[in-house]
Write a protein that holds these residues in place. Structure first.
Motif, short mmCIF file in Angstrom:
data_model
loop_
_atom_site.label_atom_id
_atom_site.label_comp_id
_atom_site.label_asym_id
_atom_site.label_seq_id
_atom_site.Cartn_x
_atom_site.Cartn_y
_atom_site.Cartn_z
N ILE A 228 0.85 -1.19 0.00
CA ILE A 228 0.00 0.00 0.00
C ILE A 228 0.88 1.24 0.00
O ILE A 228 1.87 1.32 0.72
CB ILE A 228 -0.92 0.02 1.24
N ASP A 229 0.49 2.20 -0.84
CA ASP A 229 1.14 3.51 -0.90
C ASP A 229 0.01 4.53 -0.98
O ASP A 229 -0.81 4.46 -1.89
CB ASP A 229 1.99 3.59 -2.18
N THR A 230 -0.07 5.42 -0.02
CA THR A 230 -1.12 6.44 -0.14
C THR A 230 -0.51 7.83 -0.11
O THR A 230 0.59 8.02 0.42
CB THR A 230 -2.20 6.36 0.98
N GLY A 231 -1.24 8.78 -0.68
CA GLY A 231 -0.78 10.16 -0.66
C GLY A 231 -1.96 11.09 -0.41
O GLY A 231 -2.91 11.11 -1.22
N MET A 232 -1.91 11.81 0.71
CA MET A 232 -2.95 12.81 1.00
C MET A 232 -2.33 14.20 0.82
O MET A 232 -1.24 14.47 1.34
CB MET A 232 -3.45 12.64 2.44
N GLY A 233 -3.01 15.05 0.09
CA GLY A 233 -2.49 16.40 -0.16
C GLY A 233 -2.73 17.27 1.06
O GLY A 233 -3.87 17.69 1.32
N VAL A 234 -1.66 17.58 1.78
CA VAL A 234 -1.82 18.34 3.03
C VAL A 234 -2.41 19.73 2.74
O VAL A 234 -3.33 20.18 3.43
CB VAL A 234 -0.44 18.48 3.74
N GLU A 235 -1.92 20.40 1.70
CA GLU A 235 -2.41 21.75 1.40
C GLU A 235 -3.88 21.72 0.95
O GLU A 235 -4.62 22.67 1.19
CB GLU A 235 -1.56 22.41 0.31
N ARG A 236 -4.27 20.64 0.28
CA ARG A 236 -5.68 20.55 -0.16
C ARG A 236 -6.61 20.36 1.04
O ARG A 236 -7.66 21.00 1.14
CB ARG A 236 -5.85 19.40 -1.15
N VAL A 237 -6.22 19.46 1.95
CA VAL A 237 -7.06 19.26 3.14
C VAL A 237 -7.10 20.57 3.94
O VAL A 237 -8.15 20.97 4.45
CB VAL A 237 -6.52 18.08 3.98
N ALA A 238 -5.96 21.28 3.99
CA ALA A 238 -5.92 22.54 4.75
C ALA A 238 -6.89 23.56 4.14
O ALA A 238 -7.65 24.20 4.86
CB ALA A 238 -4.50 23.09 4.76
N PHE A 239 -6.91 23.68 2.83
CA PHE A 239 -7.78 24.73 2.26
C PHE A 239 -9.26 24.39 2.46
O PHE A 239 -10.08 25.27 2.74
CB PHE A 239 -7.36 25.07 0.82
N LEU A 240 -9.56 23.10 2.43
CA LEU A 240 -10.96 22.72 2.63
C LEU A 240 -11.36 22.87 4.10
O LEU A 240 -12.43 23.41 4.41
CB LEU A 240 -11.18 21.29 2.14
N LEU A 241 -10.50 22.44 5.00
CA LEU A 241 -10.85 22.55 6.43
C LEU A 241 -10.83 24.01 6.91
O LEU A 241 -11.52 24.36 7.85
CB LEU A 241 -9.89 21.72 7.29
N GLN A 242 -10.06 24.84 6.24
CA GLN A 242 -9.98 26.24 6.66
C GLN A 242 -11.05 27.10 5.98
O GLN A 242 -11.16 28.30 6.26
CB GLN A 242 -8.57 26.79 6.40
N GLY A 243 -11.81 26.50 5.07
CA GLY A 243 -12.93 27.21 4.44
C GLY A 243 -12.48 28.35 3.53
O GLY A 243 -13.21 29.32 3.34
N VAL A 244 -11.26 28.25 2.96
CA VAL A 244 -10.81 29.27 2.02
C VAL A 244 -10.98 28.75 0.60
O VAL A 244 -11.45 27.63 0.40
CB VAL A 244 -9.35 29.72 2.32
N GLU A 245 -10.63 29.58 -0.40
CA GLU A 245 -11.01 29.26 -1.77
C GLU A 245 -10.02 28.38 -2.52
O GLU A 245 -10.36 27.79 -3.53
CB GLU A 245 -11.21 30.57 -2.56
N ASN A 246 -8.79 28.32 -2.07
CA ASN A 246 -7.79 27.56 -2.84
C ASN A 246 -6.55 27.32 -1.98
O ASN A 246 -6.44 27.86 -0.86
CB ASN A 246 -7.42 28.31 -4.13
N VAL A 247 -5.61 26.54 -2.53
CA VAL A 247 -4.41 26.17 -1.76
C VAL A 247 -3.48 27.34 -1.46
O VAL A 247 -2.59 27.22 -0.62
CB VAL A 247 -3.58 25.07 -2.48
N TYR A 248 -3.70 28.48 -2.13
CA TYR A 248 -2.82 29.63 -1.89
C TYR A 248 -3.26 30.47 -0.70
O TYR A 248 -2.54 31.34 -0.25
CB TYR A 248 -2.77 30.53 -3.14
N GLU A 249 -4.47 30.23 -0.20
CA GLU A 249 -5.02 31.11 0.84
C GLU A 249 -5.01 30.46 2.22
O GLU A 249 -5.68 30.94 3.14
CB GLU A 249 -6.46 31.52 0.45
N THR A 250 -4.25 29.40 2.39
CA THR A 250 -4.21 28.73 3.70
C THR A 250 -3.28 29.47 4.65
O THR A 250 -2.56 30.38 4.25
CB THR A 250 -3.66 27.30 3.55
N ASP A 251 -3.28 29.03 5.89
CA ASP A 251 -2.39 29.63 6.91
C ASP A 251 -0.92 29.55 6.49
O ASP A 251 -0.10 30.32 6.97
CB ASP A 251 -2.59 28.94 8.26
N LEU A 252 -0.62 28.63 5.58
CA LEU A 252 0.77 28.41 5.18
C LEU A 252 1.22 29.43 4.12
O LEU A 252 2.32 29.98 4.19
CB LEU A 252 0.88 27.00 4.58
N LEU A 253 0.37 29.68 3.13
CA LEU A 253 0.78 30.52 2.00
C LEU A 253 0.19 31.93 2.01
O LEU A 253 0.76 32.83 1.41
CB LEU A 253 0.43 29.83 0.67
#
Ligand code: GLY
Length: 279
Positions: A228-253
């Motif tokens: 098994i090999d899995t990959g979860m996109g951390v920035e994608r989950v962050a943007f969805l859980l943070q309720g922002v519009e895209n991966v550029y608007e998270t707490d990180l970027l």
């Protein structure tokens, strides 16, 4: 939920399930075929191919990645980064499809108080490879996902490799529905900007040869073990859980955008091109 918390919860979830936490490898590894590490599984390739014996049968990591295959999408869609972090869990000849699917589901939908991400199960869809009836049944019968939220897709979408010769296998992807404001009904097959892929579960069981990056390559035969090999996109989950519009608007970027605004006097979002609203 902040990005560092998303990473921590992922690793804790899998350590609790018997995985060894492995630090991210360097973005540049001694592989003449690959300019940059493009997935969490890359440091583990010799284990999948049976060239080396892993010191553990289960591992988890958050790997730094650059995915040149997707580079044309960056800045056009809501969800592609140049550099990103991939959270993964790996089984080297240990558990297979059922545990991979149920581990992912329990982290995504588990309550925040219990260490999960607290995602509403009604928002989640899954895809499986065309003839992967086993994965389909696990989603429908063990997880309880309604059949209308499970789609079957072909090699380009649901058969994964690094894009070069090496390990490969059918995969099952998990998508989050952002709702009708973001596109048409119909699941990921209809609209991948409304339905955002957040996690790819690869049933790493074969080896591939030379050919196209995502399809039109020969499957040479089975690997020594089923992995098994899995990959979860951390920035994608962050943007969805943070309720922002895209991966550029998270707490990180977002702080980088804020600084650029301050330095240039330009306003983020004041112009419409390039758009982040279309795939
Ligand atoms: N290795 C799975 C993925 O990168 O999607």
């Amino acid at each position: 939920m902040q990005t560092h918390e998303i990473r921590r919860r992922f690793l804790d979830h899998f350590v609790k399930a018997g995985h060894t936490e492995v630090p991210s490898a360097s973005l540049i590894l001694a592989d003449p075929n690959l300019l940059f590490v493009n997935a969490g599984m890359v440091p583990f390739v010799p284990f999948f191919l049976g060239q080396q014996t892993p010191p553990y049968s289960r591992a988890t990591s958050v790997q730094k990645c650059v995915r040149t295959l997707d580079i044309e999408e960056v800045g056009i869609t809501t969800r592609h980064n140049t550099f990103f972090q991939m959270a993964g869990n790996f089984s080297f000849g240990d558990y297979f499809k059922e545990e991979a699917i149920t581990h992912a589901w329990s982290l995504l939908t588990g309550s925040v108080d219990d260490g999960g991400y607290g995602i509403d199960p009604e928002k989640l869809w899954a895809t499986v490879y065309l003839d992967d009836d086993e994965a389909y049944s696990i989603w429908r019968d063990k997880v309880g996902l309604p059949a209308e939220r499970i789609q079957r897709r072909g090699m380009k979408d649901n058969y994964w490799s690094m894009g070069i010769p090496g390990p490969c296998g059918p995969c099952s992807e998990i998508f989050y529905d952002r709702g009708p404001d973001y596109g048409v009904e119909g699941g990921p097959e209809a609209d991948e900007d409304r339905y955002i892929e957040i996690w790819n579960l690869v049933f790493m069981q074969n080896e591939r040869g030379e050919g196209g990056a995502k399809e039109n390559y020969p499957v040479l035969g089975p690997l020594p073990k089923k992995n098994i090999d899995t990959g979860m996109g951390v920035e994608r989950v962050a943007f969805l859980l943070q309720g922002v519009e895209n991966v550029y608007e998270t707490d990180l970027l977002r702080p980088v955008i804020d600084k650029a605004e301050e330095l240039t006097g330009s306003r983020y979002g004041a112009t419409t091109a390039p758009t982040c609203a279309s795939a």
